[in-house]
Design a protein around this motif. Structure first.
Motif, short mmCIF file in Angstrom:
data_model
loop_
_atom_site.label_atom_id
_atom_site.label_comp_id
_atom_site.label_asym_id
_atom_site.label_seq_id
_atom_site.Cartn_x
_atom_site.Cartn_y
_atom_site.Cartn_z
N THR A 198 57.85 13.19 21.03
CA THR A 198 59.16 12.57 20.87
C THR A 198 58.97 11.23 20.20
OG1 THR A 198 59.87 13.69 22.88
CG2 THR A 198 61.26 11.91 22.09
N PRO A 199 59.73 10.93 19.16
CA PRO A 199 59.49 9.72 18.38
C PRO A 199 59.49 8.44 19.23
CG PRO A 199 61.13 11.08 17.32
CD PRO A 199 60.83 11.71 18.63
N GLY A 200 58.40 7.70 19.13
CA GLY A 200 58.31 6.41 19.80
C GLY A 200 58.08 6.48 21.29
N SER A 201 57.51 7.57 21.80
CA SER A 201 57.28 7.67 23.24
C SER A 201 55.86 8.15 23.51
CB SER A 201 58.28 8.62 23.89
OG SER A 201 58.13 9.91 23.37
N VAL A 202 55.27 7.59 24.55
CA VAL A 202 53.92 7.96 24.96
C VAL A 202 53.91 8.03 26.48
CG1 VAL A 202 51.50 7.25 24.99
CG2 VAL A 202 52.88 6.80 22.98
N VAL A 203 53.37 9.10 27.03
CA VAL A 203 53.24 9.22 28.48
C VAL A 203 52.07 8.35 28.91
CG1 VAL A 203 52.80 10.77 30.40
CG2 VAL A 203 54.22 11.53 28.51
N MET A 204 52.36 7.38 29.77
CA MET A 204 51.33 6.44 30.22
C MET A 204 50.63 6.94 31.48
SD MET A 204 53.32 2.86 29.60
CE MET A 204 52.26 2.05 30.74
N GLU A 205 51.41 7.49 32.41
CA GLU A 205 50.83 7.88 33.69
C GLU A 205 51.67 8.97 34.33
OE1 GLU A 205 49.37 5.87 37.88
OE2 GLU A 205 50.10 4.59 36.28
N VAL A 206 50.99 9.80 35.11
CA VAL A 206 51.65 10.82 35.91
C VAL A 206 51.45 10.41 37.37
CG1 VAL A 206 51.69 13.27 36.52
CG2 VAL A 206 51.12 12.59 34.20
N THR A 207 52.50 10.47 38.16
CA THR A 207 52.38 10.08 39.57
C THR A 207 51.42 11.02 40.29
OG1 THR A 207 54.31 11.42 40.14
CG2 THR A 207 54.69 9.08 39.66
N PRO A 208 50.81 10.58 41.38
CA PRO A 208 49.85 11.43 42.10
C PRO A 208 50.43 12.76 42.59
CG PRO A 208 49.64 9.16 42.83
CD PRO A 208 50.84 9.21 41.93
N ASP A 209 51.71 12.77 42.91
CA ASP A 209 52.32 14.03 43.36
C ASP A 209 52.83 14.89 42.19
OD1 ASP A 209 54.46 12.51 42.58
OD2 ASP A 209 55.63 12.85 44.41
N SER A 210 52.62 14.43 40.97
CA SER A 210 53.00 15.14 39.73
C SER A 210 54.49 15.44 39.64
CB SER A 210 52.20 16.45 39.60
OG SER A 210 50.83 16.19 39.51
N LYS A 211 55.30 14.59 40.20
CA LYS A 211 56.75 14.78 40.15
C LYS A 211 57.45 13.84 39.19
CE LYS A 211 56.98 18.13 43.03
NZ LYS A 211 57.23 19.44 42.50
N ALA A 212 56.72 12.86 38.64
CA ALA A 212 57.33 11.90 37.72
C ALA A 212 56.31 11.46 36.69
CB ALA A 212 57.87 10.71 38.48
N LEU A 213 56.84 11.09 35.53
CA LEU A 213 56.02 10.58 34.44
C LEU A 213 56.51 9.18 34.09
CD1 LEU A 213 56.36 13.70 32.11
CD2 LEU A 213 54.43 13.21 33.58
N TYR A 214 55.57 8.28 33.82
CA TYR A 214 55.93 6.96 33.32
C TYR A 214 55.71 6.97 31.82
CZ TYR A 214 56.25 5.24 38.06
OH TYR A 214 56.63 5.06 39.35
N ILE A 215 56.76 6.63 31.07
CA ILE A 215 56.74 6.76 29.62
C ILE A 215 57.02 5.41 28.98
CG2 ILE A 215 57.84 7.91 27.67
CD1 ILE A 215 58.48 10.21 29.59
N HIS A 216 56.25 5.11 27.94
CA HIS A 216 56.49 3.91 27.15
C HIS A 216 57.34 4.32 25.95
CE1 HIS A 216 55.66 1.00 23.93
NE2 HIS A 216 55.64 0.11 24.92
N GLY A 217 58.47 3.64 25.79
CA GLY A 217 59.36 3.92 24.67
C GLY A 217 59.32 2.80 23.65
N LEU A 218 59.29 3.16 22.38
CA LEU A 218 59.24 2.18 21.30
C LEU A 218 60.55 1.43 21.17
CD1 LEU A 218 57.59 1.07 18.88
CD2 LEU A 218 58.64 2.87 17.51
N ASN A 219 61.64 2.14 21.22
CA ASN A 219 62.97 1.54 21.09
C ASN A 219 63.77 2.03 22.29
OD1 ASN A 219 64.97 0.02 20.02
ND2 ASN A 219 65.30 1.30 18.21
N MET A 220 63.88 1.21 23.31
CA MET A 220 64.33 1.64 24.63
C MET A 220 65.58 2.50 24.71
SD MET A 220 62.83 1.88 27.22
CE MET A 220 63.75 2.22 28.66
N PRO A 221 66.72 2.09 24.26
CA PRO A 221 67.88 2.97 24.47
C PRO A 221 67.73 4.31 23.75
CG PRO A 221 68.58 0.76 23.83
CD PRO A 221 67.10 0.81 23.67
#
Length: 159
Positions: free
Chosen positions: A113-136
């Protein structure tokens, strides 16, 4: 699924050996005869008919190619813009996928997805933390892509 593929190839060879001459054309026609036979007896297998799974993999691959093209165009648009105007940020995305394979596939596809990178997956694998290039923009496009990707991944891995 591997049992169904091997059984289909066995039927194709058997069909080819029962014909007057052995040729690739007889093998291909035997393969289609085997597909029909397996389609008729698919209720005796524990797994779904393998052609349906292959179709779901093909659909996921086409979705991947489509998103790859869109991502390349959007990144080119950001790079070639005379003035770079971005508002980076990190956000959390919940998922209902299970297992390492499903989470990994989703993470890799979200990175397209343009401008997004998955930074981390939670230990329970239920959520992803994503860095967005242009937030909205990034958050909206990731959430839209996530729902499409999750459905396609479930079609491939769960049946």
């Amino acid at each position: 699924m591997p049992v169904q593929v091997l059984l289909n190839i066995f039927i194709a060879y058997l069909w080819m050996f029962l014909q007057e001459e052995m040729s690739i054309l007889n093998f291909i026609s035997g393969y289609f005869v085997g597909l029909f036979i397996l389609l008729c007896i698919r209720r005796f297998f524990k797994k779904p008919f393998y052609l349906f799974t292959l179709a779901a993999v093909g659909k996921l691959f086409i979705l991947f190619i489509h998103e790859l093209n869109i991502s390349a165009m959007m990144v080119m648009k950001h790079v070639l813009r005379p003035k770079i105007d971005v508002k980076p940020g990190i956000f959390k995305v919940e998922t209902d996928l299970e297992g390492d394979l499903e989470i990994t596939l989703l993470s890799l596809l979200i990175c397209l997805t343009p401008g997004s990178v998955v930074m981390e997956v939670t230990p329970d694998s239920k959520a992803l933390y994503i860095h967005g290039l242009n937030m909205p923009e990034s958050k909206e496009s990731v959430l839209k892509s996530k729902s499409v990707f999750e459905k396609a991944i479930k079609d491939v891995t769960r049946k």
